[in-house]
Design a protein around this motif. Structure first.
Motif, PDB file in Angstrom:
ATOM      1  N   HIS A  63      40.643  35.370  41.316  1.00  0.00           N
ATOM      2  CA  HIS A  63      39.665  36.545  41.497  1.00  0.00           C
ATOM      3  C   HIS A  63      40.285  37.959  40.653  1.00  0.00           C
ATOM      4  O   HIS A  63      39.737  38.793  40.210  1.00  0.00           O
ATOM      5  N   GLU A 113      40.569  42.690  39.519  1.00  0.00           N
ATOM      6  CA  GLU A 113      40.498  43.465  40.875  1.00  0.00           C
ATOM      7  C   GLU A 113      41.683  42.791  41.609  1.00  0.00           C
ATOM      8  O   GLU A 113      42.642  42.053  40.833  1.00  0.00           O
ATOM      9  N   HIS A 158      38.413  39.110  50.185  1.00  0.00           N
ATOM     10  CA  HIS A 158      37.251  38.230  50.116  1.00  0.00           C
ATOM     11  C   HIS A 158      37.411  37.219  51.146  1.00  0.00           C
ATOM     12  O   HIS A 158      36.409  36.691  51.768  1.00  0.00           O
TER      13      HIS A 158
HETATM   14 ZN    ZN Z   1      37.027  41.805  44.718  1.00  0.00          ZN
END
Ligand code: ZN
Length: 137
Positions: free
Chosen positions: A79, A84, A90
């Motif tokens: 990710h 990010e 998450h």
């Molecule tokens: Zn994120």
């Protein structure tokens, strides 16, 4: 069937934080005037959660340690290729789920003796919110 909607806003001091929100949900149920039905309490984010558990500081720390073991904060999540840095948040959100439904009986939350509603923040220090939707008669 009647519906009543309210939003709670959070901007936590810490990146990860657990906040008891039972009283705010109870107040929303009272304002709704709904006597029989249910209330949905749902985090409107993919890095937070709403869950039911014991309001005891030990178990909240145990939950936090479990989450950090299963989905640790680390730099190498796929990710993060998007730029990010919150991959762990998450995953923590998935593990704790993003919403709960609580029964409403005679105008009150019908929780078990030790059940409390919590907002779980996994990527905080910014404005985020929870939707409360009371449904019933
Ligand atoms: Zn994120």
């Amino acid at each position: 069937m009647k519906f009543y909607t309210e939003y709670l806003w959070f901007n936590t001091e810490k990146k990860r934080q657990y906040i008891r929100i039972t009283d705010q949900v109870e107040k929303a149920v009272q304002k709704s005037g709904i006597r029989e039905g249910m209330v949905l309490v749902s985090a409107m984010h993919i890095t937070a959660s709403v869950f039911v558990n014991d309001n005891e500081s030990g178990i909240l720390q145990d939950i936090d340690e479990m989450l950090e073991k299963l989905a640790p904060y680390r730099p190498d999540y796929r990710h993060h290729r998007t730029g990010e840095t919150n991959g762990d948040a998450h995953l923590k959100s998935l593990l704790m789920h993003h919403e709960v439904i609580v029964p409403v009986t005679e105008g009150k939350l019908d929780l078990g003796p030790w059940q409390e509603i919590f907002y779980g923040e996994f990527d905080g220090q910014r404005r985020k919110r929870v939707i409360i939707k009371v449904m019933g008669e």
